[in-house]
Design a protein around this motif. Structure first.
Motif, PDB file in Angstrom:
ATOM      1  N   UNK A   1       5.490 -24.641   1.180  1.00 27.57           N
ATOM      2  CA  UNK A   1       5.680 -24.804   2.625  1.00 27.57           C
ATOM      3  C   UNK A   1       5.694 -26.279   2.985  1.00 27.57           C
ATOM      4  N   UNK A   2       6.352 -26.564   4.117  1.00 23.21           N
ATOM      5  CA  UNK A   2       6.481 -27.931   4.625  1.00 23.21           C
ATOM      6  C   UNK A   2       6.088 -27.923   6.101  1.00 23.21           C
ATOM      7  N   UNK A   3       5.035 -28.669   6.458  1.00 25.42           N
ATOM      8  CA  UNK A   3       4.570 -28.741   7.851  1.00 25.42           C
ATOM      9  C   UNK A   3       4.381 -27.358   8.464  1.00 25.42           C
ATOM     10  N   UNK A   4       3.845 -26.441   7.680  1.00 24.24           N
ATOM     11  CA  UNK A   4       3.602 -25.092   8.163  1.00 24.24           C
ATOM     12  C   UNK A   4       4.803 -24.174   8.112  1.00 24.24           C
TER      13      UNK A   4
ATOM     14  N   UNK B   1      11.794 -31.719   8.729  1.00 25.52           N
ATOM     15  CA  UNK B   1      11.324 -30.467   9.338  1.00 25.52           C
ATOM     16  C   UNK B   1      10.416 -30.749  10.525  1.00 25.52           C
ATOM     17  N   UNK B   2       9.444 -31.633  10.353  1.00 31.60           N
ATOM     18  CA  UNK B   2       8.438 -31.857  11.392  1.00 31.60           C
ATOM     19  C   UNK B   2       8.990 -32.587  12.607  1.00 31.60           C
ATOM     20  N   UNK B   3       9.959 -33.476  12.421  1.00 31.80           N
ATOM     21  CA  UNK B   3      10.455 -34.281  13.535  1.00 31.80           C
ATOM     22  C   UNK B   3      11.760 -33.786  14.135  1.00 31.80           C
TER      23      UNK B   3
ATOM     24  N   UNK C   1      12.030 -29.546  16.705  1.00 30.94           N
ATOM     25  CA  UNK C   1      12.460 -29.942  18.049  1.00 30.94           C
ATOM     26  C   UNK C   1      13.784 -29.286  18.426  1.00 30.94           C
ATOM     27  N   UNK C   2      14.675 -29.153  17.456  1.00 23.02           N
ATOM     28  CA  UNK C   2      15.999 -28.593  17.741  1.00 23.02           C
ATOM     29  C   UNK C   2      15.911 -27.140  18.184  1.00 23.02           C
ATOM     30  N   UNK C   3      15.036 -26.372  17.568  1.00 24.30           N
ATOM     31  CA  UNK C   3      14.925 -24.950  17.899  1.00 24.30           C
ATOM     32  C   UNK C   3      13.849 -24.677  18.947  1.00 24.30           C
TER      33      UNK C   3
ATOM     34  N   UNK D   1      22.856 -33.719  11.749  1.00 20.90           N
ATOM     35  CA  UNK D   1      22.988 -35.147  12.021  1.00 20.90           C
ATOM     36  C   UNK D   1      21.663 -35.867  11.815  1.00 20.90           C
ATOM     37  N   UNK D   2      20.551 -35.230  12.219  1.00 24.32           N
ATOM     38  CA  UNK D   2      19.236 -35.854  12.074  1.00 24.32           C
ATOM     39  C   UNK D   2      18.842 -36.015  10.613  1.00 24.32           C
ATOM     40  N   UNK D   3      19.394 -35.180   9.730  1.00 28.88           N
ATOM     41  CA  UNK D   3      19.068 -35.286   8.305  1.00 28.88           C
ATOM     42  C   UNK D   3      19.649 -36.544   7.685  1.00 28.88           C
TER      43      UNK D   3
END
Length: 271
Positions: A133-136, A157-159, A163-165, A235-237
């Motif tokens: 798991x990553x950040x829960x 994932x965390x940032x 936020x997107x979903x 895009x954020x990736x």
């Protein structure tokens, strides 16, 4: 003779005037005491109210009064201390998570794998980990990767993904299409070793939300209600990862996001 008469008459008149004159000079009469008072508007009398002790606890409602001149004291609110049992439970949970964390980050949960090898030259990695798991957010398949990839995935994932979903119906799981695999790029014969063969790449094909719905890259990229969110996180990736490929890149990536931490001379490569 006439002159003496005039002088005698003058002396007689002067004597009468002196007799009628007052013995002391006249003084102005004093005004009555009530006439000297300045009439000012009467101010309401304010009664001092004793400040309640701290032990009285917080006051949830202030008293109401019809007298505008009466002051009302409102004591400050004290923060309620957390029960000791709750504090111990949180600390116990963090200690448990720290024991199962990898890559020196409590948000990355998994286990150490060590060195991994492959059948092709150039495959393999040292100090690999298997991430659950990553950040829960769970991974649908525990994935073998290098810590560089795990940390970039955690940042993304965390940032960005959360936020997107949004947090009302947040992402709870990532659907993993591929992680470590000793193969060439796009599995083409004679091609260079893929970043997957070095444990430095992962493919994400969907996002499962808290209500159980799964938004796939293949369908969500075209649907009006989800394409904006997917394009935003794609895009954020581009930044946390060195290579980001999606449905617009080529026919090999129509149904997933390819994310790896390869370094390119011209910076991140995103299509």
């Amino acid at each position: 003779m006439f002159g003496r008469v005039v002088v005698l008459v003058g002396l007689m008149l002067a004597g009468q005037a002196n007799a009628m004159a007052p013995e002391a000079s006249l003084r102005p009469n004093l005004r009555p005491a009530h006439a000297l008072r300045v009439h000012e508007p009467e101010l309401p009398q304010v009664r001092s109210v004793a400040r309640p002790s701290v032990e009285a606890g917080p006051v949830l409602a202030s008293a109401q009064t019809s007298s505008p001149g009466v002051a009302i004291a409102t004591p400050g609110l004290r923060p309620v201390a957390r029960p000791q049992a709750m504090v111990e439970q949180v600390l116990f949970k963090r200690r448990a998570l720290r024991k199962t964390s990898v890559c020196g980050d409590i948000d990355i949960q998994g286990e150490a794998v060590g060195a991994v090898t492959g059948s092709l030259p150039g495959c393999g990695a040292k100090d690999a980990v298997r991430v659950r798991s990553i950040s829960g957010v769970r991974l649908s398949t525990p994935s073998v990767m290098h810590c560089d990839l795990a940390k970039s995935l955690n940042r993304w994932v965390s940032k960005d993904v959360e936020k997107a979903f949004g947090r009302r119906n947040k992402v709870v799981s990532l659907r993993v299409a591929a992680h470590y695999a000793c193969r060439t790029r796009n599995s083409r014969p004679g091609a260079r070793i893929s970043e997957h063969g070095k444990a430095r790449a992962i493919d994400i094909s969907g996002f499962t939300l808290e209500d159980g719905q799964t938004i796939t890259v293949l369908e969500g990229w075209k649907q009006r209600r989800t394409r904006k969110k997917l394009r935003k996180i794609w895009k954020a990736a581009c930044g946390p990862f060195g290579t980001v490929l999606g449905p617009d890149a080529d026919r090999y990536h129509l149904d997933h996001f390819h994310l790896d931490v390869a370094r390119h001379r011209g910076g991140a490569y995103c299509r």
